[in-house]
Design a protein around this motif. Structure first.
Motif, mmCIF file in Angstrom:
data_model
loop_
_atom_site.group_PDB
_atom_site.id
_atom_site.type_symbol
_atom_site.label_atom_id
_atom_site.label_comp_id
_atom_site.label_asym_id
_atom_site.label_seq_id
_atom_site.Cartn_x
_atom_site.Cartn_y
_atom_site.Cartn_z
ATOM 1 N N HIS A 143 58.992 27.822 27.331
ATOM 2 C CA HIS A 143 58.428 29.280 27.330
ATOM 3 C C HIS A 143 57.410 29.082 25.899
ATOM 4 O O HIS A 143 58.331 30.405 24.751
ATOM 5 C CB HIS A 143 57.872 29.907 27.990
ATOM 6 N N THR A 144 56.164 28.950 25.291
ATOM 7 C CA THR A 144 55.717 29.537 24.499
ATOM 8 C C THR A 144 54.144 29.339 23.993
ATOM 9 O O THR A 144 53.259 29.287 24.938
ATOM 10 C CB THR A 144 55.874 28.482 22.626
ATOM 11 N N VAL A 145 54.457 30.931 23.281
ATOM 12 C CA VAL A 145 52.266 31.507 23.208
ATOM 13 C C VAL A 145 52.238 30.692 21.458
ATOM 14 O O VAL A 145 51.119 31.026 21.126
ATOM 15 C CB VAL A 145 52.337 32.653 23.002
ATOM 16 N N ARG A 187 53.338 23.763 32.233
ATOM 17 C CA ARG A 187 52.478 24.557 33.205
ATOM 18 C C ARG A 187 51.093 25.201 31.764
ATOM 19 O O ARG A 187 52.217 25.428 30.908
ATOM 20 C CB ARG A 187 52.511 25.624 33.375
ATOM 21 N N TRP A 188 50.150 25.223 31.314
ATOM 22 C CA TRP A 188 48.871 25.370 30.466
ATOM 23 C C TRP A 188 48.577 26.385 30.798
ATOM 24 O O TRP A 188 47.267 26.498 31.799
ATOM 25 C CB TRP A 188 47.895 24.294 29.902
ATOM 26 N N ALA A 207 57.872 26.983 36.604
ATOM 27 C CA ALA A 207 57.598 25.773 36.291
ATOM 28 C C ALA A 207 58.279 24.828 35.883
ATOM 29 O O ALA A 207 58.692 23.423 35.496
ATOM 30 C CB ALA A 207 55.722 25.257 36.082
ATOM 31 N N VAL A 208 59.241 25.725 35.146
ATOM 32 C CA VAL A 208 59.776 24.656 34.145
ATOM 33 C C VAL A 208 61.375 24.647 34.360
ATOM 34 O O VAL A 208 61.311 23.233 34.603
ATOM 35 C CB VAL A 208 60.335 25.486 32.301
ATOM 36 N N LEU A 209 61.475 25.573 35.306
ATOM 37 C CA LEU A 209 62.748 24.844 36.082
ATOM 38 C C LEU A 209 62.820 24.588 37.788
ATOM 39 O O LEU A 209 63.876 23.836 37.365
ATOM 40 C CB LEU A 209 63.441 26.384 36.710
ATOM 41 N N ALA A 210 61.814 24.016 37.463
ATOM 42 C CA ALA A 210 61.308 23.418 39.251
ATOM 43 C C ALA A 210 60.864 21.779 38.638
ATOM 44 O O ALA A 210 62.045 20.841 38.864
ATOM 45 C CB ALA A 210 60.093 23.675 39.566
#
Length: 393
Positions: free
Chosen positions: A207-209, A358-359, A387-390
């Protein structure tokens, strides 16, 4: 300071009374310039057109000298859990908060400049043991970048984003986390992208911003809003990034001021917190003076103003290479905050991040979302990593 071994050692922050008294004495004896030659009544972002306004700086300096309590921040760091270990000959400091949940997953959080682990002080507990039982839980690791905070200051060149990412994999392995998720912003976002691109056997997803597009992309096919993002980012790097040029080319020169003068250090950092936050005038509209001073005082007491600046010297060339060839195939969640300094259009991001699961484009927040909008930040990070783990199952 702890012994230099490959073992993980417990660490406690404990500044000496002499160091704190020296800080107060330097603040009391500071020589300040005259006021800026523009004047506007607050609130008005234009008040900062020549940098930190004198009146604002004096107010913060007086608070820092007479009311600010460093010991409170030290206590919070120590309660979370602090450790050090030596990787490639360099001592690395990190916070480590294990979750009580049996289903918790390992998460590494990487800060940037002019931040520190202070960016995450208000969100770690909720990430580890969320009040919402349905939210994912994490074993949280938050290292101090080399040359920052209680990590050692490199004595040789080479500690750019690539080497840092490899060190993070080693760090997580020593803690028993062979596979983990990662988050970051600013330089931490670059490190997180490198983690996802180069170490997919260890990194479940990210996850990144800060989405980093490859160089040379055109605006063909972008929406009007996406074009505006691209233009604002280009304008930032062309006209408002003198600090980065200085630190990428002459970090030693600016370092003398940052290590010798607490007022100089405060002004250098406060300027960025003002410009990069989602506020009408002052960063203190969303970030408390105490939290900003926690961050600045950490730089001061560890004498890391120069060494932290060198991440620009070490990494700008590496980022150019990153722009050319790195691809991230692990699941990626990306959040672009409206007042951040770099905003990447999704079509550009998709060229590098091949599996965006996810965005999000939050309505408020700037470059320091974990400090500006901590409640939203935690939920967004939880949902993004969920969402990443799913997607990785």
């Amino acid at each position: 300071m702890n012994h230099r071994t490959n073992d993980v050692q417990a660490f406690e922050a404990n500044a000496t009374a002499a160091d704190l008294e020296d800080l107060r004495a330097r603040l009391a004896a500071a020589r300040l310039p005259e006021a800026e030659t523009i004047y506007r009544a607050a609130p008005a972002p234009q008040r900062w057109d020549q940098g930190v306004p004198l009146a604002d700086l004096i107010e913060v300096v007086n608070y820092w000298r007479t009311e600010y309590n460093w010991r409170s921040f030290e206590d919070r760091l120590n309660r979370i859990g602090q450790f050090r270990t030596t990787i490639d000959g360099l001592g690395i400091h990190f916070l480590h908060r294990r979750s009580a949940r049996a289903d918790a997953r390992p998460l590494i959080l990487t800060h940037g400049w002019p931040g520190s682990v202070a960016e995450f002080i208000d969100v770690i507990d909720e990430l580890a043991d969320p009040n919402d039982g349905d939210a994912p839980a994490f074993h949280v690791v938050a290292p101090s970048l080399p040359g920052f905070g209680y990590s050692d200051r490199p004595a040789t060149t080479g500690w750019g984003v690539g080497k840092i990412a490899a060190a993070w994999v080693e760090l997580m392995g020593r803690l028993g986390y062979g596979k983990f998720v990662a988050h970051g912003g600013d330089w931490g976002g670059v490190v997180t992208t490198v983690l996802g691109g180069r170490f997919p056997e260890h990194v479940i997803g990210i996850h990144t911003v800060l989405a980093q597009p490859p160089a040379g992309l055109t605006m063909d096919g972008l929406t009007a809003a996406e074009r505006k993002w691209a233009e604002e980012t280009r304008e930032f790097w062309q006209h408002r990034a003198a600090y980065a040029k200085q630190q990428a080319t002459r970090p030693q020169t600016i370092g003398y001021s940052l290590v010798d003068s607490p007022v100089g250090l405060l002004a250098w950092i406060l300027d960025k917190f003002s410009e990069w936050t989602d506020t009408e005038d002052s960063p203190f509209e969303t970030i408390s003076r105490d939290r900003l001073l926690d961050n600045v005082t950490l730089y001061w007491l560890t004498q890391t103003g120069a060494s932290a600046a060198r991440i620009y010297y070490e990494s700008h060339g590496g980022v150019n290479k990153l722009h050319r060839d790195l691809r991230v195939d692990v699941p990626s969640a990306i959040s672009i905050y409206p007042r951040d300094i770099e905003k990447c259009p999704r079509p550009w991001a998709q060229v590098r991040y091949r599996q965006i699961v996810r965005w999000t484009t939050p309505e408020t927040g700037g470059h320091f979302p974990s400090l500006e909008v901590p409640g939203y930040f935690v939920k967004d990070l939880q949902q993004g990593l969920e969402a990443v783990l799913a997607a990785s199952r």
